[in-house]
Design a protein around this motif. Structure first.
Motif, PDB file in Angstrom:
ATOM      1  N   PHE A  54       0.841  -0.999   0.075  1.00 31.19           N
ATOM      2  CA  PHE A  54      -0.134   0.258   0.356  1.00 31.19           C
ATOM      3  C   PHE A  54       0.622   1.804   0.239  1.00 31.19           C
ATOM      4  N   PHE A  96       2.201   4.801  -3.245  1.00 32.52           N
ATOM      5  CA  PHE A  96       1.979   5.903  -3.580  1.00 32.52           C
ATOM      6  C   PHE A  96       3.188   6.938  -3.060  1.00 32.52           C
ATOM      7  N   SER A 120      -4.694   0.655  -5.771  1.00 29.58           N
ATOM      8  CA  SER A 120      -4.477   1.314  -3.970  1.00 29.58           C
ATOM      9  C   SER A 120      -6.044   0.755  -4.042  1.00 29.58           C
ATOM     10  N   THR A 136      -3.838   6.540   3.854  1.00 28.91           N
ATOM     11  CA  THR A 136      -2.409   5.998   2.994  1.00 28.91           C
ATOM     12  C   THR A 136      -1.746   6.259   3.322  1.00 28.91           C
TER      13      THR A 136
END
Length: 308
Positions: A71, A75, A101, A276
């Motif tokens: 995860f 990002f 995502s 996130t």
């Protein structure tokens, strides 16, 4: 005004245009990413290599840590590149980023509910725990988490990207997030918004409700334990997970279970950044600091790596 989307590039506005803020953010994000990878990497290694952690609870914790590594990796490169003013992303890259995502986020939502069920069985049915949460059962539940993420993420991504996009290709976000792209659509987005909302019910709302129900039963059972030491021991096995689900579900539900609005882009970026970046960073700290077995296993892993 051009429409269509395939073959185009998007410009991600990111979090700030201020060069001084960008330097601070770059240092902060690279430090956060390294801590996330190291912390979750140690947890995965400990759950795999330490025999005392070969239980259903730590099997799911290992899955969660692996998810958090993936995860964060989705990002972090984009966030770091944006602070260096590399903000363009191709349409295929945008589609891949959105799908992966969503896949990882939905999988984590379902996995957290499964972990709550594991604690429910451990507290309410301790004598039957090893029978109910057998190896095959745990593997099946983990596979179901991944399959649900794959299917629902594909549905959300396809319905979002099928919409023709008009005008500029400027995305007021730090990644290709579904709600940000919906604001660029040429035609009515009601159907797509309903699909995202329904997917949110299955991916977020239902798992969070199941988690709340599980913990309501768990807390009721714990309060009925006569021994204060027994109550403390029972609650300590659940407290870490309860903190994690509160952070993750709270921010994700606020993000995806509300109507899309054109004037909430900056708010959406902050909320997205919170769910996130924060949970993957905090998960290894929360689980290791509150769990004696994990701390012992992590120390063993650190000592082995030091000697090698």
């Amino acid at each position: 005004m051009k429409n269509g989307s395939a073959g185009t590039e998007f410009l991600l506005l990111g979090l700030s245009e201020d060069p001084h803020v960008k330097i601070v953010l770059f240092v902060l994000f690279i430090f956060t990413y390294l801590l996330t990878i190291i912390g979750n990497g140690f947890l995965v290694t400990a759950c795999v290599n330490e025999p005392r952690l070969h239980t259903p609870m730590y099997f799911f914790l290992g899955n969660l840590s692996f998810l958090d590594i993936c995860f964060s990796t989705v990002f972090a490169p984009g966030l770091l590149a944006q602070q260096l003013s590399w903000r363009r992303i191709s349409f295929p890259g945008c589609a891949a980023q959105m799908y992966i995502s969503l896949l990882l986020g939905i999988t984590e939502c379902v996995l957290l509910a499964v972990m709550a069920y594991d604690r429910y069985v451990a507290i309410l049915f301790p004598l039957r725990y090893s029978v109910i949460m057998s190896r095959s059962c745990c593997v099946t539940m983990a596979v179901c988490c991944w399959v649900s993420g794959i299917v629902m993420a594909l549905m959300d991504t396809v319905f979002t990207l099928r919409l023709p996009l008009c005008g500029h290709r400027i995305v007021n976000h730090f990644f290709c997030e579904a709600t940000a792209l919906l604001k660029m659509a040429c035609r009515d987005t009601f159907v797509t918004e309903m699909v995202v909302f329904v997917a949110g019910i299955f991916a977020l709302l239902i798992p969070s409700i199941l988690t709340v129900v599980s913990y309501a039963r768990i807390i009721t059972t714990i309060l009925g334990i006569i021994s204060s030491e027994g109550r403390h021991k029972a609650f300590s096995t659940c407290a870490s997970h309860l903190i994690v689900v509160t952070i993750f579900y709270g921010t994700a539900i606020f993000m995806y279970m509300k109507p899309t609005s054109a004037d909430s882009a900056n708010q959406d970026k902050i909320i997205s950044l919170f769910y996130t970046v924060t949970p993957p960073l905090l998960n290894p700290m929360i689980y290791s600091l509150r769990n004696k077995e994990v701390k012992i296993a992590l120390l063993k892993v650190a000592q082995r790596n030091r000697f090698h």
